[in-house]
Design a protein around this motif. Structure first.
Motif, PDB file in Angstrom:
ATOM      1  N   ILE A   1      -4.968  -2.245  -3.976  1.00  0.00           N
ATOM      2  CA  ILE A   1      -4.889  -1.767  -5.354  1.00  0.00           C
ATOM      3  C   ILE A   1      -5.353  -0.312  -5.452  1.00  0.00           C
ATOM      4  O   ILE A   1      -6.408   0.060  -4.963  1.00  0.00           O
ATOM      5  CB  ILE A   1      -5.716  -2.673  -6.297  1.00  0.00           C
ATOM      6  CG1 ILE A   1      -5.391  -2.354  -7.761  1.00  0.00           C
ATOM      7  CG2 ILE A   1      -7.203  -2.574  -6.008  1.00  0.00           C
ATOM      8  CD1 ILE A   1      -5.950  -3.373  -8.728  1.00  0.00           C
ATOM      9  N   ARG A   2      -4.507   0.524  -6.049  1.00  0.00           N
ATOM     10  CA  ARG A   2      -4.769   1.946  -6.197  1.00  0.00           C
ATOM     11  C   ARG A   2      -4.232   2.421  -7.548  1.00  0.00           C
ATOM     12  O   ARG A   2      -3.418   1.752  -8.185  1.00  0.00           O
ATOM     13  CB  ARG A   2      -4.107   2.745  -5.070  1.00  0.00           C
ATOM     14  CG  ARG A   2      -4.667   2.493  -3.680  1.00  0.00           C
ATOM     15  CD  ARG A   2      -6.074   3.021  -3.532  1.00  0.00           C
ATOM     16  NE  ARG A   2      -6.574   2.867  -2.157  1.00  0.00           N
ATOM     17  CZ  ARG A   2      -7.173   1.789  -1.697  1.00  0.00           C
ATOM     18  NH1 ARG A   2      -7.342   0.738  -2.501  1.00  0.00           N
ATOM     19  NH2 ARG A   2      -7.623   1.728  -0.450  1.00  0.00           N
TER      20      ARG A   2
ATOM     21  N   ILE B   1     -16.656  -5.531  -1.660  1.00  0.00           N
ATOM     22  CA  ILE B   1     -15.909  -4.513  -2.399  1.00  0.00           C
ATOM     23  C   ILE B   1     -16.745  -3.872  -3.494  1.00  0.00           C
ATOM     24  O   ILE B   1     -16.459  -2.754  -3.946  1.00  0.00           O
ATOM     25  CB  ILE B   1     -14.615  -5.114  -2.991  1.00  0.00           C
ATOM     26  CG1 ILE B   1     -13.548  -4.024  -3.166  1.00  0.00           C
ATOM     27  CG2 ILE B   1     -14.860  -5.805  -4.324  1.00  0.00           C
ATOM     28  CD1 ILE B   1     -13.031  -3.446  -1.901  1.00  0.00           C
TER      29      ILE B   1
ATOM     30  N   SER C   1     -10.669  -0.751  -7.091  1.00  0.00           N
ATOM     31  CA  SER C   1     -11.055  -1.982  -6.407  1.00  0.00           C
ATOM     32  C   SER C   1     -12.467  -2.392  -6.797  1.00  0.00           C
ATOM     33  O   SER C   1     -12.748  -3.571  -7.030  1.00  0.00           O
ATOM     34  CB  SER C   1     -10.964  -1.798  -4.892  1.00  0.00           C
ATOM     35  OG  SER C   1      -9.639  -1.618  -4.482  1.00  0.00           O
ATOM     36  N   TRP C   2     -13.364  -1.415  -6.865  1.00  0.00           N
ATOM     37  CA  TRP C   2     -14.757  -1.690  -7.240  1.00  0.00           C
ATOM     38  C   TRP C   2     -14.832  -2.281  -8.643  1.00  0.00           C
ATOM     39  O   TRP C   2     -15.509  -3.272  -8.878  1.00  0.00           O
ATOM     40  CB  TRP C   2     -15.563  -0.397  -7.158  1.00  0.00           C
ATOM     41  CG  TRP C   2     -17.048  -0.598  -7.321  1.00  0.00           C
ATOM     42  CD1 TRP C   2     -17.951  -0.827  -6.332  1.00  0.00           C
ATOM     43  CD2 TRP C   2     -17.775  -0.594  -8.559  1.00  0.00           C
ATOM     44  NE1 TRP C   2     -19.209  -0.954  -6.866  1.00  0.00           N
ATOM     45  CE2 TRP C   2     -19.140  -0.821  -8.227  1.00  0.00           C
ATOM     46  CE3 TRP C   2     -17.426  -0.421  -9.889  1.00  0.00           C
ATOM     47  CZ2 TRP C   2     -20.135  -0.880  -9.190  1.00  0.00           C
ATOM     48  CZ3 TRP C   2     -18.428  -0.489 -10.856  1.00  0.00           C
ATOM     49  CH2 TRP C   2     -19.754  -0.710 -10.504  1.00  0.00           C
TER      50      TRP C   2
ATOM     51  N   SER D   1       0.819  -1.211   0.000  1.00  0.00           N
ATOM     52  CA  SER D   1       0.000   0.000   0.000  1.00  0.00           C
ATOM     53  C   SER D   1       0.856   1.265   0.000  1.00  0.00           C
ATOM     54  O   SER D   1       0.426   2.320  -0.452  1.00  0.00           O
ATOM     55  CB  SER D   1      -0.935   0.004   1.210  1.00  0.00           C
ATOM     56  OG  SER D   1      -0.196  -0.132   2.409  1.00  0.00           O
TER      57      SER D   1
ATOM     58  N   SER E   1     -13.187   3.649  -3.591  1.00  0.00           N
ATOM     59  CA  SER E   1     -12.076   2.937  -4.217  1.00  0.00           C
ATOM     60  C   SER E   1     -12.523   2.421  -5.585  1.00  0.00           C
ATOM     61  O   SER E   1     -12.838   1.238  -5.743  1.00  0.00           O
ATOM     62  CB  SER E   1     -11.635   1.769  -3.321  1.00  0.00           C
ATOM     63  OG  SER E   1     -10.536   1.097  -3.891  1.00  0.00           O
TER      64      SER E   1
ATOM     65  N   LEU F   1      -7.671  -6.485  -3.289  1.00  0.00           N
ATOM     66  CA  LEU F   1      -8.744  -5.501  -3.380  1.00  0.00           C
ATOM     67  C   LEU F   1      -8.538  -4.345  -2.408  1.00  0.00           C
ATOM     68  O   LEU F   1      -9.023  -3.239  -2.632  1.00  0.00           O
ATOM     69  CB  LEU F   1     -10.088  -6.174  -3.107  1.00  0.00           C
ATOM     70  CG  LEU F   1     -10.512  -7.211  -4.162  1.00  0.00           C
ATOM     71  CD1 LEU F   1     -11.724  -8.002  -3.680  1.00  0.00           C
ATOM     72  CD2 LEU F   1     -10.806  -6.551  -5.496  1.00  0.00           C
ATOM     73  N   LYS F   2      -7.789  -4.607  -1.353  1.00  0.00           N
ATOM     74  CA  LYS F   2      -7.527  -3.577  -0.348  1.00  0.00           C
ATOM     75  C   LYS F   2      -6.420  -2.620  -0.783  1.00  0.00           C
ATOM     76  O   LYS F   2      -6.526  -1.406  -0.588  1.00  0.00           O
ATOM     77  CB  LYS F   2      -7.146  -4.244   0.978  1.00  0.00           C
ATOM     78  CG  LYS F   2      -6.795  -3.272   2.086  1.00  0.00           C
ATOM     79  CD  LYS F   2      -6.403  -4.024   3.350  1.00  0.00           C
ATOM     80  CE  LYS F   2      -5.991  -3.073   4.457  1.00  0.00           C
ATOM     81  NZ  LYS F   2      -5.567  -3.827   5.687  1.00  0.00           N
TER      82      LYS F   2
END
Length: 266
Positions: A187-188, A224, A236-237, A141, A233, A184-185
């Motif tokens: 990823i940006r 998510i 992620s979505w 992250s 997010s 999923l948490k």
């Protein structure tokens, strides 16, 4: 090409292999010394010749392993065995410093890549390695960490050699769910395309090769893709929605047709 040219090329290849074996021998010695140092909590071992620091030392090990091609000869496999054994020790795998964990994992992943599809590590050792992978993913992250580039390379290798499928073979269902949750948490949009591509490949491989989809994994995906998360997010979505669309047909194996997931989240 003449016969003389062929012989000259073969001689150059032999010389190159001799050099590589020598370098691997140095790597094996150093990795073993690192393991002993961790076990005895003694002073760190001196770096390989030409290195200016222990950090560069770890880089040397990883670069040398990255240089070895897949399907190695028996002599090459034998040369790797000391490193294989040294890297899997608890003192290294459970080290407190994340940079050390990343370096160790990078070497393990390279060895798995080199020897695939054969497995030099036992099932229990692979499960420990998968746990280390999850710990490293959680640390992604923060893209500014010193080991971030190594983690990117690790993910890319996992995707390329399809290492994630071994998790299915070993029935590491809980670890698979945790891996999806971590992806999923973390990823940006500030991650490079390599990371986004590797995550997409890994998740799709797992979905495509799964005989069924666990309730834990479904719960993660549902959480998510809730409407409220689309703005919080968006990447992620979108990824969660794409995965649901991909597994829609496979869910028919474990759910009644009327319970099939929608391809779009309303």
């Amino acid at each position: 090409m003449t016969f003389g040219d062929i012989m000259a090329q073969l001689q150059r290849m032999d010389a190159h292999l001799d050099t590589l074996f020598t370098e691997l021998y140095q790597v094996n010695i150093h990795v073993s010394r690192i393991a002993r140092w961790q076990a005895l909590e003694a002073s760190p071992p001196p770096p390989l010749v030409g290195s200016d620091s222990e950090a560069e030392d770890d880089d040397d090990v990883e670069k040398l392993l990255a240089y070895v091609e897949q399907e190695p000869s028996k002599s090459m496999r034998d040369a790797l065995l000391p490193s294989v054994k040294a890297l899997i020790t608890n003192k290294l795998l459970r080290h407190a410093e994340m940079d050390v964990k990343v370096s160790v994992l990078s070497c393990i992943i390279e060895i798995v890549r080199i020897t695939a599809p054969d497995a030099l590590y036992k099932d229990k050792q692979m499960k420990v390695s998968f746990q280390l992978i999850l710990a490293v993913i959680e640390d992604m992250s923060n893209v500014s960490t010193s080991s971030y580039k190594k983690v990117v390379s690790i993910l890319d290798t996992i995707a390329n050699v399809k290492l994630c499928l071994v998790m299915l073979d070993l029935e590491c269902n809980a670890l698979v769910v945790e891996m999806f949750q971590s992806f999923l948490k973390i990823i940006r949009s500030n991650h490079p395309p390599t990371v986004l591509s590797a995550i997409d490949i890994i998740m799709n491989l797992v979905i495509d090769e799964s005989e069924d989809i666990s309730l834990g994994l479904l719960s993660s995906l549902f959480a998510i893709v809730r409407k409220a998360n689309q703005n919080v997010s968006p990447i992620s979505w979108t990824l969660g929605e794409q995965i649901i669309t991909r597994i829609n047909a496979q869910l028919e194996k474990i759910m009644a047709p009327t319970q099939k997931l929608p391809s779009k989240v309303e």
